[in-house]
Design a protein around this motif. Structure first.
Motif, mmCIF file in Angstrom:
data_model
loop_
_atom_site.group_PDB
_atom_site.id
_atom_site.type_symbol
_atom_site.label_atom_id
_atom_site.label_comp_id
_atom_site.label_asym_id
_atom_site.label_seq_id
_atom_site.Cartn_x
_atom_site.Cartn_y
_atom_site.Cartn_z
ATOM 1 N N LEU A 1 0.825 -1.210 0.000
ATOM 2 C CA LEU A 1 0.000 0.000 0.000
ATOM 3 C C LEU A 1 0.860 1.261 0.000
ATOM 4 O O LEU A 1 0.458 2.289 -0.571
ATOM 5 C CB LEU A 1 -0.927 0.005 1.214
ATOM 6 N N ALA A 2 2.027 1.210 0.623
ATOM 7 C CA ALA A 2 2.906 2.378 0.646
ATOM 8 C C ALA A 2 3.341 2.784 -0.755
ATOM 9 O O ALA A 2 3.633 3.963 -1.005
ATOM 10 C CB ALA A 2 4.139 2.090 1.508
ATOM 11 N N PHE A 3 3.385 1.834 -1.672
ATOM 12 C CA PHE A 3 3.736 2.145 -3.058
ATOM 13 C C PHE A 3 2.494 2.303 -3.931
ATOM 14 O O PHE A 3 2.541 2.986 -4.960
ATOM 15 C CB PHE A 3 4.626 1.032 -3.630
ATOM 16 N N SER B 1 0.132 15.868 -12.084
ATOM 17 C CA SER B 1 -0.518 15.116 -11.014
ATOM 18 C C SER B 1 0.431 14.101 -10.387
ATOM 19 O O SER B 1 0.433 13.917 -9.166
ATOM 20 C CB SER B 1 -1.767 14.417 -11.540
ATOM 21 N N PHE B 2 1.265 13.443 -11.195
ATOM 22 C CA PHE B 2 2.193 12.474 -10.630
ATOM 23 C C PHE B 2 3.278 13.166 -9.809
ATOM 24 O O PHE B 2 3.702 12.651 -8.764
ATOM 25 C CB PHE B 2 2.812 11.619 -11.743
ATOM 26 N N SER B 3 3.733 14.328 -10.252
ATOM 27 C CA SER B 3 4.721 15.067 -9.457
ATOM 28 C C SER B 3 4.107 15.538 -8.144
ATOM 29 O O SER B 3 4.681 15.347 -7.064
ATOM 30 C CB SER B 3 5.241 16.268 -10.255
ATOM 31 N N GLY B 4 2.924 16.149 -8.226
ATOM 32 C CA GLY B 4 2.303 16.708 -7.032
ATOM 33 C C GLY B 4 1.879 15.668 -6.023
ATOM 34 O O GLY B 4 2.167 15.797 -4.822
ATOM 35 N N MET B 5 1.208 14.610 -6.482
ATOM 36 C CA MET B 5 0.742 13.600 -5.541
ATOM 37 C C MET B 5 1.893 12.784 -4.953
ATOM 38 O O MET B 5 1.825 12.335 -3.806
ATOM 39 C CB MET B 5 -0.257 12.674 -6.225
ATOM 40 N N TYR C 1 2.515 12.605 -0.956
ATOM 41 C CA TYR C 1 2.583 11.336 -0.235
ATOM 42 C C TYR C 1 3.916 11.181 0.492
ATOM 43 O O TYR C 1 3.962 10.570 1.573
ATOM 44 C CB TYR C 1 2.366 10.157 -1.180
ATOM 45 N N LEU C 2 4.990 11.727 -0.063
ATOM 46 C CA LEU C 2 6.267 11.658 0.642
ATOM 47 C C LEU C 2 6.176 12.356 1.996
ATOM 48 O O LEU C 2 6.765 11.897 2.988
ATOM 49 C CB LEU C 2 7.376 12.287 -0.193
ATOM 50 N N LEU C 3 5.458 13.474 2.038
ATOM 51 C CA LEU C 3 5.291 14.168 3.316
ATOM 52 C C LEU C 3 4.483 13.312 4.297
ATOM 53 O O LEU C 3 4.806 13.251 5.492
ATOM 54 C CB LEU C 3 4.607 15.514 3.099
ATOM 55 N N PHE C 4 3.440 12.658 3.806
ATOM 56 C CA PHE C 4 2.681 11.765 4.682
ATOM 57 C C PHE C 4 3.524 10.562 5.120
ATOM 58 O O PHE C 4 3.396 10.095 6.252
ATOM 59 C CB PHE C 4 1.412 11.284 3.976
ATOM 60 N N ALA D 1 11.324 6.301 0.598
ATOM 61 C CA ALA D 1 10.703 7.424 -0.111
ATOM 62 C C ALA D 1 11.240 7.525 -1.538
ATOM 63 O O ALA D 1 10.482 7.760 -2.488
ATOM 64 C CB ALA D 1 10.952 8.729 0.642
ATOM 65 N N PHE D 2 12.546 7.339 -1.714
ATOM 66 C CA PHE D 2 13.138 7.399 -3.055
ATOM 67 C C PHE D 2 12.565 6.293 -3.942
ATOM 68 O O PHE D 2 12.262 6.519 -5.117
ATOM 69 C CB PHE D 2 14.657 7.276 -2.954
ATOM 70 N N LEU D 3 12.420 5.109 -3.394
ATOM 71 C CA LEU D 3 11.825 4.003 -4.156
ATOM 72 C C LEU D 3 10.375 4.300 -4.515
ATOM 73 O O LEU D 3 9.899 3.916 -5.590
ATOM 74 C CB LEU D 3 11.919 2.708 -3.355
ATOM 75 N N GLN D 4 9.659 4.994 -3.634
ATOM 76 C CA GLN D 4 8.279 5.378 -3.943
ATOM 77 C C GLN D 4 8.238 6.338 -5.133
ATOM 78 O O GLN D 4 7.364 6.224 -6.005
ATOM 79 C CB GLN D 4 7.632 6.016 -2.716
ATOM 80 N N VAL D 5 9.163 7.290 -5.166
ATOM 81 C CA VAL D 5 9.214 8.219 -6.298
ATOM 82 C C VAL D 5 9.461 7.465 -7.595
ATOM 83 O O VAL D 5 8.778 7.665 -8.610
ATOM 84 C CB VAL D 5 10.312 9.281 -6.084
#
Length: 392
Positions: free
Chosen positions: A28-30, A193-197, A201-204, A247-251
């Motif tokens: 879910l994190a990804f 949208s992909f940049s912003g979201m 999410y990184l902040l969350f 977080a980097f992997l999520q990006v």
């Protein structure tokens, strides 16, 4: 120093193991940032065909039955820039109230007098009513410009054609509209949208990391960890490294999905993109430590963090482009890391900017990261010192 680095990586590896132990949570994190970005992209997507014309939906009311008025109304309704339907005033008011659509153009009784207009003549001028829903003010202004163009074209045709012929009524110039982007870039609403979201999410993610640390500090596991011969700053850096790497992997995962599913591309510098991704990931880690340092109780920290993250996301242009915000909000947003991160991602994606264009954003985000880390480490070390002395 090598020993401290080994300890940091060992602590980070422990956090990664705990993260992966909950497989559904890790998935879910990804998955969540991908779903959020895809949803925003679908909502705000526009046709990719550059030759297509965006049409303004509206209704037209013709209350004057004169031939000039009907000709103007019919030409206007058939224009390539509007999607219009001629209805009664009652029907128009009902539709505008429900925003189906939000704008109505009314040619009232007396508009036919305009057919007798001559240059320099005085008297009362005929009126056109632009009726719009309170939430559709910009569409109303758009309609005003289109109506003015249609009426002036009709007047020019009727008054000048007998004297100058058809050629005399043509526009004496052409308007050429182009996108002012990089040589190899083109705007894609999914890119924004992909940049912003992803940034939101990184902040969350950083918030959740901070709340976990806040929770650990109230458990016996923290007491055992602090009893080990490991400096506090090493423990904190281990937490930061584990958060930043995930977080980097999520990006990378989110943008990879965007590329495959929606054509999101890095139109500019890949080096600049990777630097921004790393800077944003470190910002998330620093945010987590700051939450743990100043959050107080977990419940209080969560409520405040959600409010702050949503606020800086909105002002930073992560939801919608910042130009839709009022001037004071745009000025205020320059003091936020989200604004600089978003500018950087815009530069290296759809704007096609090079490495140099991303460096101001990278520097700004890195500066905020350093500030958050300094405050968090100082506050946590002070808190631990007081705890050891029995003052907290």
């Amino acid at each position: 120093m090598r020993r401290q680095l080994t300890l940091i990586l060992a602590l980070a590896a422990k956090d990664w193991s705990l993260f992966l132990a909950d497989k559904r949570g890790a998935l879910l994190a990804f998955l969540v940032p991908v779903v959020l970005a895809s949803a925003f992209g679908l909502i705000f997507a526009r046709p990719s065909d550059k030759t297509s014309t965006v049409k303004l939906p509206l209704v037209v009311v013709v209350e004057d039955g004169g031939p000039f008025t009907r000709s103007v109304a019919e030409d206007f309704a058939a224009g390539v820039r509007v999607e219009a339907e001629i209805v009664s005033r009652e029907e128009a008011d009902k539709r505008v109230a429900d925003r189906r659509p939000g704008v109505a153009v009314v040619f009232p009784v007396g508009f036919e007098k305009l057919s007798e207009w001559r240059p320099g003549c005085g008297g009362e001028l005929p009126r056109v009513e632009i009726r719009h829903n309170p939430m559709c003010g910009s569409e109303g202004q758009w309609a005003e410009g289109l109506v003015s163009e249609a009426v002036m074209r009709k007047l020019a045709k009727d008054k000048l054609s007998p004297v100058m012929g058809e050629a005399g009524t043509r526009m004496p110039f052409e308007v050429h509209t182009v996108e002012a982007t990089g040589a190899h870039a083109g705007f894609n609403s999914y890119t924004h949208s992909f940049s912003g979201m992803t940034l939101q999410y990184l902040l969350f993610w950083g918030m959740e990391s901070g709340l976990l640390l806040l929770r650990d500090r109230r458990r016996s596991v923290w007491v055992r960890l602090r009893a080990a011969p490991v400096p506090l700053w090493v423990v904190l850096m281990g937490k930061a490294v584990s958060t930043a790497v995930i977080a980097f992997l999520q990006v990378m995962t989110t943008f990879a999905f965007g590329y495959v599913a929606f054509g999101v591309t890095i139109g500019g510098s890949w080096a600049g993109f990777l630097l921004l991704a790393a800077a944003a990931s470190l910002l998330a880690a620093a945010t987590g430590l700051l939450v743990a340092a100043v959050g107080g109780t977990e419940a209080r920290a969560r409520s405040v963090c959600i409010l702050v993250i949503l606020g800086v996301s909105m002002l930073g242009g992560l939801w919608l482009p910042s130009f839709v915000l009022p001037g004071w909000a745009r000025d205020l947003s320059l003091s936020l890391p989200t604004t600089w991160a978003m500018r950087g991602f815009d530069a290296v994606t759809w704007q096609g900017g090079g490495l140099l264009s991303s460096l101001p954003s990278v520097s700004a985000v890195a500066g905020f990261t350093a500030l958050f880390l300094a405050v968090a480490v100082a506050r946590l070390m002070s808190s631990e010192a007081r705890r050891r002395r029995g003052l907290a």
